[in-house]
Every structure is written in structure tokens, then in C-alpha cells.
Design a protein around this motif. Structure first.
Motif, short mmCIF file in Angstrom:
data_model
loop_
_atom_site.label_atom_id
_atom_site.label_comp_id
_atom_site.label_asym_id
_atom_site.label_seq_id
_atom_site.Cartn_x
_atom_site.Cartn_y
_atom_site.Cartn_z
N GLN A 115 0.82 -1.20 0.00
CA GLN A 115 0.00 0.00 0.00
C GLN A 115 0.86 1.26 0.00
O GLN A 115 0.63 2.18 -0.78
CB GLN A 115 -0.93 0.01 1.22
N LYS A 116 1.86 1.31 0.85
CA LYS A 116 2.73 2.48 0.92
C LYS A 116 3.86 2.34 -0.10
O LYS A 116 4.56 1.34 -0.10
CB LYS A 116 3.33 2.63 2.33
N PRO A 117 4.02 3.33 -0.97
CA PRO A 117 5.09 3.23 -1.97
C PRO A 117 6.46 3.10 -1.32
O PRO A 117 6.75 3.77 -0.33
CB PRO A 117 4.97 4.55 -2.74
N THR A 118 7.29 2.24 -1.85
CA THR A 118 8.64 2.03 -1.33
C THR A 118 9.64 2.31 -2.43
O THR A 118 10.35 1.42 -2.89
CB THR A 118 8.81 0.61 -0.77
N VAL A 119 9.68 3.56 -2.87
CA VAL A 119 10.62 3.97 -3.91
C VAL A 119 11.87 4.55 -3.24
O VAL A 119 11.86 4.89 -2.06
CB VAL A 119 9.98 5.00 -4.86
N PHE A 120 12.94 4.66 -4.02
CA PHE A 120 14.18 5.26 -3.53
C PHE A 120 14.10 6.76 -3.80
O PHE A 120 14.35 7.23 -4.90
CB PHE A 120 15.39 4.64 -4.23
N GLU A 121 13.76 7.53 -2.76
CA GLU A 121 13.38 8.93 -2.95
C GLU A 121 14.53 9.82 -3.39
O GLU A 121 14.31 10.87 -4.00
CB GLU A 121 12.74 9.47 -1.67
N PHE A 122 15.77 9.45 -3.08
CA PHE A 122 16.91 10.29 -3.45
C PHE A 122 17.56 9.84 -4.77
O PHE A 122 18.65 10.30 -5.11
CB PHE A 122 17.93 10.30 -2.31
N HIS A 123 16.86 8.95 -5.48
CA HIS A 123 17.27 8.57 -6.83
C HIS A 123 16.22 9.05 -7.81
O HIS A 123 15.06 9.27 -7.45
CB HIS A 123 17.41 7.04 -6.94
N THR A 124 16.62 9.21 -9.06
CA THR A 124 15.67 9.65 -10.08
C THR A 124 14.69 8.54 -10.40
O THR A 124 14.89 7.37 -10.03
CB THR A 124 16.39 10.07 -11.37
N VAL A 125 13.65 8.91 -11.12
CA VAL A 125 12.66 7.92 -11.57
C VAL A 125 13.35 6.85 -12.39
O VAL A 125 13.14 5.65 -12.18
CB VAL A 125 11.56 8.63 -12.39
N GLN A 192 9.28 -8.05 -15.08
CA GLN A 192 8.46 -8.92 -15.93
C GLN A 192 7.76 -10.05 -15.17
O GLN A 192 7.89 -11.22 -15.51
CB GLN A 192 9.32 -9.49 -17.06
N PRO A 193 7.00 -9.71 -14.13
CA PRO A 193 6.26 -10.74 -13.40
C PRO A 193 5.08 -11.26 -14.22
O PRO A 193 4.54 -10.56 -15.07
CB PRO A 193 5.77 -10.02 -12.16
N HIS A 194 4.67 -12.49 -13.94
CA HIS A 194 3.47 -13.05 -14.55
C HIS A 194 2.24 -12.75 -13.71
O HIS A 194 1.13 -12.70 -14.24
CB HIS A 194 3.62 -14.57 -14.71
N LEU A 195 2.43 -12.56 -12.39
CA LEU A 195 1.32 -12.28 -11.48
C LEU A 195 1.68 -11.07 -10.64
O LEU A 195 2.74 -11.03 -10.01
CB LEU A 195 1.06 -13.49 -10.58
N LEU A 196 0.80 -10.07 -10.64
CA LEU A 196 0.99 -8.86 -9.84
C LEU A 196 -0.02 -8.83 -8.71
O LEU A 196 -1.23 -8.97 -8.94
CB LEU A 196 0.80 -7.62 -10.71
N LEU A 197 0.45 -8.62 -7.49
CA LEU A 197 -0.42 -8.44 -6.33
C LEU A 197 -0.32 -6.97 -5.92
O LEU A 197 0.76 -6.49 -5.58
CB LEU A 197 0.03 -9.34 -5.17
N VAL A 198 -1.45 -6.27 -5.97
CA VAL A 198 -1.44 -4.82 -5.75
C VAL A 198 -2.35 -4.50 -4.57
O VAL A 198 -3.56 -4.73 -4.61
CB VAL A 198 -1.92 -4.08 -7.01
N ASP A 199 -1.76 -3.94 -3.51
CA ASP A 199 -2.47 -3.70 -2.26
C ASP A 199 -2.90 -2.24 -2.15
O ASP A 199 -2.06 -1.34 -2.08
CB ASP A 199 -1.58 -4.07 -1.08
N GLU A 200 -4.20 -1.99 -2.15
CA GLU A 200 -4.80 -0.67 -1.98
C GLU A 200 -4.07 0.40 -2.79
O GLU A 200 -3.52 1.36 -2.24
CB GLU A 200 -4.83 -0.30 -0.49
N PRO A 201 -4.09 0.29 -4.11
CA PRO A 201 -3.29 1.19 -4.94
C PRO A 201 -3.77 2.64 -4.95
O PRO A 201 -2.98 3.53 -5.28
CB PRO A 201 -3.43 0.58 -6.34
N VAL A 202 -5.03 2.92 -4.60
CA VAL A 202 -5.52 4.30 -4.73
C VAL A 202 -5.71 5.00 -3.39
O VAL A 202 -6.24 6.11 -3.35
CB VAL A 202 -6.84 4.35 -5.53
N ALA A 203 -5.25 4.39 -2.31
CA ALA A 203 -5.36 5.05 -1.00
C ALA A 203 -4.59 6.37 -1.03
O ALA A 203 -3.41 6.41 -1.38
CB ALA A 203 -4.82 4.13 0.09
N GLY A 204 -5.26 7.46 -0.69
CA GLY A 204 -4.61 8.77 -0.64
C GLY A 204 -4.50 9.48 -1.97
O GLY A 204 -3.92 10.57 -2.05
N MET A 205 -5.05 8.91 -3.04
CA MET A 205 -4.96 9.52 -4.36
C MET A 205 -6.07 10.54 -4.61
O MET A 205 -7.15 10.46 -4.02
CB MET A 205 -5.05 8.45 -5.46
#
Length: 273
Positions: A115-125, A192-205
Motif C-alpha cells: 500500500q505504501k510506496p517504497t521507492v528510492f526517494e533520493f534517486h531519479t525515476v 516482468q512478473p506473470h502475477l501482480l499483487l497490488v495492495d490498496e493502490p488508490v489510497a490517498g490519491m
């Protein structure tokens, strides 16, 4: 059939939308995911209770249910974080998920977005996608390895699919909440996953971000199997093909959104809240 991203021109298609073959992944005779008679207890609490669920290849499935219904525990079992007390979990006909570690399950082709994004905030997209795509996650090989042409193509394609191609040089920490969610989906796509599990993707959007997220997830279905756990019923209605309702660790109801909306049991335990 190629899938067209909703964030791109209609005549553009993506070569890597079909994941590469995975050793022993066999979906020729049935679903991509089998969960059968699963049970999990935590300190006497039955979190999962004789849960049986099947996800078809290329399907977009929505999972809903009240808090404590077992949604997170179910995903923990699929990804190897939790071992059930009993039951079976198969990826295709040959891969026994209960015999694999978390990294092995990810390598087999199952990706999970929390649910909470876990990106590397000090790196570029772009750098976030680069870190996600490299197969050797040890520090030194990752820092000094050059991207192959194919890997660079996959990153560029993912950027357009998630709609962030114009922000590739921007620090991830400066993105909006919704953009961070899309970036994390992109970080899964480059693997390149075959199965994606996505937890509450629009919370806070925002509503606009929710609409774009709906377009993104529906565009992925067909070439990948996508399981979305979500509480926002308006969002679920906008993407739902088939909905599974969990309650007290087992399947309460399953079918179209209209079917589950009109199910008196679902109204009593969830929708009527």
C-alpha cells in the motif's frame, strides 16, 4: 495480442508486456494461481480458514472484505512471507509456492506492491527502474554494471506505460503520491512478473490519479494476471471483472460486482458498514 497503454498513443504497443517464459511455469491446463484449503492461525486466531481461490491467467481480480478478513495474510502466503498451517498454494501446475523462499517466489514471476510506496526517494525515476531491473542485487555489481540495450528498452517502455516518461530525471521523492504508486508499479513491470499483487493502490490519491490508475491496471490485464486488494468501492467498480469477497479468512462470495453488491451476506458484513 499486444496491450496498449492508456498513457500512450493508441498505435503504440509494447514488446515486453508479455513476460518471458519461466522455468516450469505451466498454465496450459488451468489457472495461474491455486490456493486450496489454506489455514493459518496466529495465537489461536484463525486468520485464514479453509481458503480456496483460483486466479486465471491474464485475469484482473479484485479482492474486497472488511478489516481482518484475511486479505493481507493471503498475499503473505502467496509471496512466501507466511507459511500456512495446512493447505496448498501453486503457481501454475508445477510450482509449489510453499516450498519456495520469498526471493525464489519473486524470481518465479510473482510481484507484490504494498500500500505504501517504497521507492528510492533520493534517486531519479529512471534510476529507480534501473535498480529494479538489474538481476544481481549485490551492492557492487549493481552500482557498476551497465544496462544492456534490452534492459534500457524495457525501462523506457515502462516509463511510458506508467506515464512518467517526462519525469525520468526527476527525484522520486519529489513525485506526488499517485506518481510514486505508478513508479512502484513500473519497478515491478521491469522485472516482468506473470502475477501482480497490488495492495490498496488508490489510497490517498486524487480522483484524477484514481482514474489514471484504473486505466493503468486494466491495461495490464490480459498479458499479466493482476490481483487488486482495495477498499474504495468506486474504484473497484471502475476496474472489476470478477470480485472475491473475503470474510473471516474464507471466501464469502464471488462473481461480478453486481452479484456481490446484491448478495445479502456481503451487505451485512461489509457493504452495509
Amino acid at each position: 495480442m499486444s496491450i496498449v497503454s492508456p498513457f500512450m498513443e493508441r498505435d503504440q504497443v509494447w514488446s515486453f508486456m508479455t513476460p518471458p517464459p519461466v522455468l516450469d511455469l505451466d498454465t496450459s491446463h488451468g489457472p495461474i494461481l491455486y490456493l486450496e484449503d489454506l489455514n493459518v492461525s496466529f495465537d489461536g486466531f484463525k486468520a485464514i480458514n479453509d481458503l480456496t481461490l483460483y486466479i486465471e491467467t491474464g485475469e484482473l481480480r479484485c479482492i474486497i472484505g472488511p478489516n481482518g478478513a484475511g486479505k493481507t495474510t493471503m498475499m503473505d502466503i502467496i509471496t512466501g512471507k507466511t507459511t500456512p498451517d495446512s493447505g496448498q498454494a501453486w503457481f501454475g501446475q508445477k510450482i509449489d509456492l510453499l516450498k519456495l523462499s520469498e526471493p525464489e517466489i519473486a524470481e518465479a514471476g510473482i510481484g507484490r506492491k504494498f500500500q505504501k510506496p517504497t521507492v528510492f526517494e533520493f534517486h531519479t525515476v529512471f534510476e529507480n527502474l534501473e535498480l529494479a531491473i538489474k538481476s544481481d542485487k549485490r551492492v557492487w555489481p549493481t552500482l557498476f554494471a551497465d544496462l544492456s540495450g534490452e534492459q534500457r528498452d524495457h525501462i523506457e517502455e515502462a516509463l511510458e506505460i506508467i506515464g512518467l516518461q517526462d519525469l525520468s530525471k526527476q527525484l522520486a521523492g519529489s513525485l506526488s503520491h499517485g506518481q510514486k504508486q505508478w513508479l512502484e508499479i513500473g519497478m515491478l513491470l521491469v522485472q516482468q512478473p506473470h502475477l501482480l499483487l497490488v495492495d490498496e493502490p488508490v489510497a490517498g490519491m486524487t480522483h484524477r490519479e484514481m482514474d489514471r490508475t484504473a486505466e493503468l491496471l486494466t491495461s495490464l490485464a490480459g498479458k499479466r494476471s493482476v490481483v487488486v486488494v482495495e477498499h474504495d468501492m468506486d474504484f473497484v467498480r471502475s476496474i472489476a471483472r470478477k470480485v472475491t469477497v473475503l470474510h473471516q479468512g474464507s471466501v464469502l462470495a464471488e462473481g461480478s460486482m453486481d452479484d456481490v453488491q446484491n448478495d445479502q451476506r456481503v451487505i451485512e458484513v461489509y457493504l452495509g458498514e
